[in-house]
Design a protein around this motif. Structure first.
Motif, PDB file in Angstrom:
ATOM      1  N   ALA A  21       8.655  -0.370   3.215  1.00  0.00           N
ATOM      2  CA  ALA A  21       9.585   0.826   3.060  1.00  0.00           C
ATOM      3  C   ALA A  21      10.996   0.760   3.719  1.00  0.00           C
ATOM      4  N   VAL A  22      10.954   0.503   5.000  1.00  0.00           N
ATOM      5  CA  VAL A  22      12.206   0.405   5.587  1.00  0.00           C
ATOM      6  C   VAL A  22      13.177  -0.868   5.062  1.00  0.00           C
ATOM      7  N   TYR A  23      12.533  -1.928   4.818  1.00  0.00           N
ATOM      8  CA  TYR A  23      13.331  -2.906   4.383  1.00  0.00           C
ATOM      9  C   TYR A  23      14.020  -2.626   2.936  1.00  0.00           C
ATOM     10  N   LEU A  24      13.202  -1.892   2.207  1.00  0.00           N
ATOM     11  CA  LEU A  24      13.707  -1.477   0.870  1.00  0.00           C
ATOM     12  C   LEU A  24      14.670  -0.430   1.234  1.00  0.00           C
ATOM     13  N   ALA A  25      14.554   0.398   1.877  1.00  0.00           N
ATOM     14  CA  ALA A  25      15.636   1.400   2.133  1.00  0.00           C
ATOM     15  C   ALA A  25      16.976   0.598   2.720  1.00  0.00           C
ATOM     16  N   VAL A  26      17.044  -0.293   3.478  1.00  0.00           N
ATOM     17  CA  VAL A  26      18.114  -0.829   4.054  1.00  0.00           C
ATOM     18  C   VAL A  26      18.722  -1.743   2.924  1.00  0.00           C
ATOM     19  N   ILE A  27      18.198  -2.317   2.067  1.00  0.00           N
ATOM     20  CA  ILE A  27      18.864  -3.222   1.155  1.00  0.00           C
ATOM     21  C   ILE A  27      19.162  -2.418   0.074  1.00  0.00           C
ATOM     22  N   THR A  28      18.768  -1.244  -0.337  1.00  0.00           N
ATOM     23  CA  THR A  28      18.995  -0.408  -1.474  1.00  0.00           C
ATOM     24  C   THR A  28      20.209   0.527  -0.952  1.00  0.00           C
ATOM     25  N   ALA A  29      20.443   0.909   0.289  1.00  0.00           N
ATOM     26  CA  ALA A  29      21.290   1.509   0.857  1.00  0.00           C
ATOM     27  C   ALA A  29      22.607   0.614   0.961  1.00  0.00           C
ATOM     28  N   GLY A  30      22.457  -0.634   1.070  1.00  0.00           N
ATOM     29  CA  GLY A  30      23.550  -1.850   1.201  1.00  0.00           C
ATOM     30  C   GLY A  30      24.307  -1.727  -0.098  1.00  0.00           C
TER      31      GLY A  30
ATOM     32  N   ALA B  92       8.818   7.484   5.208  1.00  0.00           N
ATOM     33  CA  ALA B  92       7.686   6.492   5.043  1.00  0.00           C
ATOM     34  C   ALA B  92       6.665   6.577   5.953  1.00  0.00           C
ATOM     35  N   VAL B  93       6.858   7.063   7.358  1.00  0.00           N
ATOM     36  CA  VAL B  93       6.000   7.078   8.154  1.00  0.00           C
ATOM     37  C   VAL B  93       5.092   8.391   7.807  1.00  0.00           C
ATOM     38  N   VAL B  94       5.570   9.693   7.554  1.00  0.00           N
ATOM     39  CA  VAL B  94       4.831  10.718   7.306  1.00  0.00           C
ATOM     40  C   VAL B  94       3.920  10.535   5.908  1.00  0.00           C
ATOM     41  N   GLY B  95       4.624   9.839   4.834  1.00  0.00           N
ATOM     42  CA  GLY B  95       3.709   9.783   3.582  1.00  0.00           C
ATOM     43  C   GLY B  95       2.596   8.480   3.757  1.00  0.00           C
TER      44      GLY B  95
ATOM     45  N   PRO C 294       0.952  -1.144  -0.163  1.00  0.00           N
ATOM     46  CA  PRO C 294      -0.099   0.142   0.039  1.00  0.00           C
ATOM     47  C   PRO C 294       0.817   1.253   0.136  1.00  0.00           C
ATOM     48  N   GLY C 295       0.547   2.373  -0.838  1.00  0.00           N
ATOM     49  CA  GLY C 295       1.399   3.418  -0.926  1.00  0.00           C
ATOM     50  C   GLY C 295       2.538   3.208  -1.817  1.00  0.00           C
ATOM     51  N   MET C 296       2.580   2.656  -3.043  1.00  0.00           N
ATOM     52  CA  MET C 296       3.787   2.237  -3.657  1.00  0.00           C
ATOM     53  C   MET C 296       4.795   3.385  -3.867  1.00  0.00           C
ATOM     54  N   LEU C 297       4.063   4.464  -4.135  1.00  0.00           N
ATOM     55  CA  LEU C 297       4.938   5.648  -4.360  1.00  0.00           C
ATOM     56  C   LEU C 297       5.900   6.207  -3.192  1.00  0.00           C
ATOM     57  N   VAL C 298       5.250   6.236  -2.132  1.00  0.00           N
ATOM     58  CA  VAL C 298       5.767   6.415  -0.764  1.00  0.00           C
ATOM     59  C   VAL C 298       7.251   5.462  -0.577  1.00  0.00           C
ATOM     60  N   THR C 299       6.888   3.957  -0.654  1.00  0.00           N
ATOM     61  CA  THR C 299       7.813   2.997  -0.355  1.00  0.00           C
ATOM     62  C   THR C 299       9.010   3.441  -1.461  1.00  0.00           C
ATOM     63  N   ALA C 300       8.627   3.839  -2.814  1.00  0.00           N
ATOM     64  CA  ALA C 300       9.748   3.880  -3.792  1.00  0.00           C
ATOM     65  C   ALA C 300      10.476   5.148  -3.489  1.00  0.00           C
ATOM     66  N   ALA C 301       9.717   6.227  -2.939  1.00  0.00           N
ATOM     67  CA  ALA C 301      10.347   7.284  -2.433  1.00  0.00           C
ATOM     68  C   ALA C 301      11.451   7.180  -1.362  1.00  0.00           C
ATOM     69  N   ALA C 302      10.890   6.362  -0.389  1.00  0.00           N
ATOM     70  CA  ALA C 302      11.790   5.877   0.612  1.00  0.00           C
ATOM     71  C   ALA C 302      13.011   5.396   0.195  1.00  0.00           C
ATOM     72  N   GLY C 303      13.084   4.400  -0.665  1.00  0.00           N
ATOM     73  CA  GLY C 303      14.202   3.657  -1.285  1.00  0.00           C
ATOM     74  C   GLY C 303      15.095   4.569  -1.970  1.00  0.00           C
ATOM     75  N   ILE C 304      14.536   5.689  -2.826  1.00  0.00           N
ATOM     76  CA  ILE C 304      15.375   6.434  -3.601  1.00  0.00           C
ATOM     77  C   ILE C 304      16.279   7.355  -2.459  1.00  0.00           C
TER      78      ILE C 304
ATOM     79  N   GLN D 257      -3.260  -1.533  10.000  1.00  0.00           N
ATOM     80  CA  GLN D 257      -2.503  -2.651   9.459  1.00  0.00           C
ATOM     81  C   GLN D 257      -1.757  -2.425   8.169  1.00  0.00           C
ATOM     82  N   SER D 258      -2.696  -1.555   7.353  1.00  0.00           N
ATOM     83  CA  SER D 258      -2.065  -1.171   6.181  1.00  0.00           C
ATOM     84  C   SER D 258      -0.839  -0.220   6.278  1.00  0.00           C
ATOM     85  N   LEU D 259      -0.909   0.496   7.176  1.00  0.00           N
ATOM     86  CA  LEU D 259       0.337   1.482   7.711  1.00  0.00           C
ATOM     87  C   LEU D 259       1.502   0.574   8.219  1.00  0.00           C
ATOM     88  N   THR D 260       1.228  -0.377   8.845  1.00  0.00           N
ATOM     89  CA  THR D 260       2.313  -1.144   9.620  1.00  0.00           C
ATOM     90  C   THR D 260       3.147  -1.884   8.351  1.00  0.00           C
ATOM     91  N   VAL D 261       2.386  -2.438   7.511  1.00  0.00           N
ATOM     92  CA  VAL D 261       2.835  -3.164   6.387  1.00  0.00           C
ATOM     93  C   VAL D 261       3.666  -2.376   5.353  1.00  0.00           C
TER      94      VAL D 261
END
Length: 276
Positions: A121-130, A100-103, A58-68, A112-116
């Motif tokens: 988003a955080v998982y994507l941010a971690v592996i992308t920064a890696g 991710a939280v604010v978005g 849920p919120g694909m754009l927010v997740t992508a923005a966090a990764g970028i 539940q949607s917010l938690t997921v």
């Protein structure tokens, strides 16, 4: 119902993709630093796009923005900080988490949607920064030799695991994940052997150190590759359908190299490059 076993053509295509990624990072490390950084940035963007399309949170754009944000911040810190401190990446990840939280709060939706969404988003941010760890490793004394050994280990491990799936696709590692258990085990063993042999050929870590490092890095890479299958299984089970063919087959190797990158940096700096 569990998904069918991928066709041999699809598995061969993944093997070729793993080979392209491995050779690209190996040869790129010896080129001009700016070219290598650009290549890593392209891999980060591919990882973000593929992960969002595979997981469809849920919120694909927010997740992508966090990764970028995580990718750009980690790359800039690695390139311009002097001296480089891996702890600075934590601030980038904290910024991605806040975004991710604010978005997601502005987007609305249930708890539940917010938690997921935030978790993905955080998982994507971690592996992308890696991925920036490859750039950081080249700034360390002996980092190039350690990077070559590590990339050979993770590349051959994932390559062997995928190749074994061609002939021994069963038993599966999980009923809902079309990956063979033998491939996972054999991949880790092949990665260890390849790293040890690389230690013989390269003027860098000793074969014994290279083998130990290759064992850890190869297993992490294989598990990172395998995680894409579990993410896709979760999507199917939740009723969201299947991801596009290039995404569900091509994302695993990208996640393998991204997941193993921070482990490669830490293991190289504190173990592989010491004493040679």
């Amino acid at each position: 119902m569990p998904p069918p076993t991928p066709s041999k053509l699809a598995t061969i295509a993944v093997v070729v993709w793993v080979l392209v990624l491995t050779c690209g990072i190996l040869f790129g490390a010896g080129l001009d630093r700016r070219i290598f950084i650009l290549g890593i940035a392209v891999l980060q963007l591919l990882l973000i796009a593929g992960f969002v399309l595979l997981r469809r949170p849920p919120g694909m754009l927010v997740t992508a923005a966090a990764g970028i944000l995580a990718a750009a911040g980690a790359d800039l810190i690695v390139i311009y900080s002097d001296p480089f401190d891996p702890g600075d990446i934590i601030f980038v990840l904290a910024g991605a988490f806040g975004l991710a939280v604010v978005g997601q709060l502005f987007r609305g939706g249930g708890r539940q949607s917010l938690t997921v969404s935030v978790g993905v988003a955080v998982y994507l941010a971690v592996i992308t920064a890696g991925f920036a760890s490859y750039i950081a490793l080249l700034r360390q004394p002996g980092g190039l030799q350690a990077l070559l050994v590590a990339v050979i280990a993770m590349g051959t491990a994932v390559l062997a695991a995928r190749a074994v799936d061609l002939t021994i696709p069963n038993p599966r590692i999980n009923r809902q994940v079309p990956r063979g258990a033998f491939g996972v085990v054999i991949g880790g063993m092949v990665g260890t052997a390849a790293a040890a042999y690389a230690g013989v050929l390269l003027d860098g870590p000793t074969p014994a150190k290279a083998a130990v490092g290759g064992l850890v890095i190869g297993l992490v890479a294989v598990l990172g590759d395998l995680s894409a299958g579990f993410f896709h299984a979760g999507r199917r089970i939740s009723g969201a359908g299947v991801a596009p063919w290039p995404v569900r087959h091509g994302l695993g190797p990208l996640m393998a190299f991204a997941t193993a990158a921070p482990v490669t940096y830490l293991l190289s700096v504190y173990y592989l490059v010491r004493g040679f």
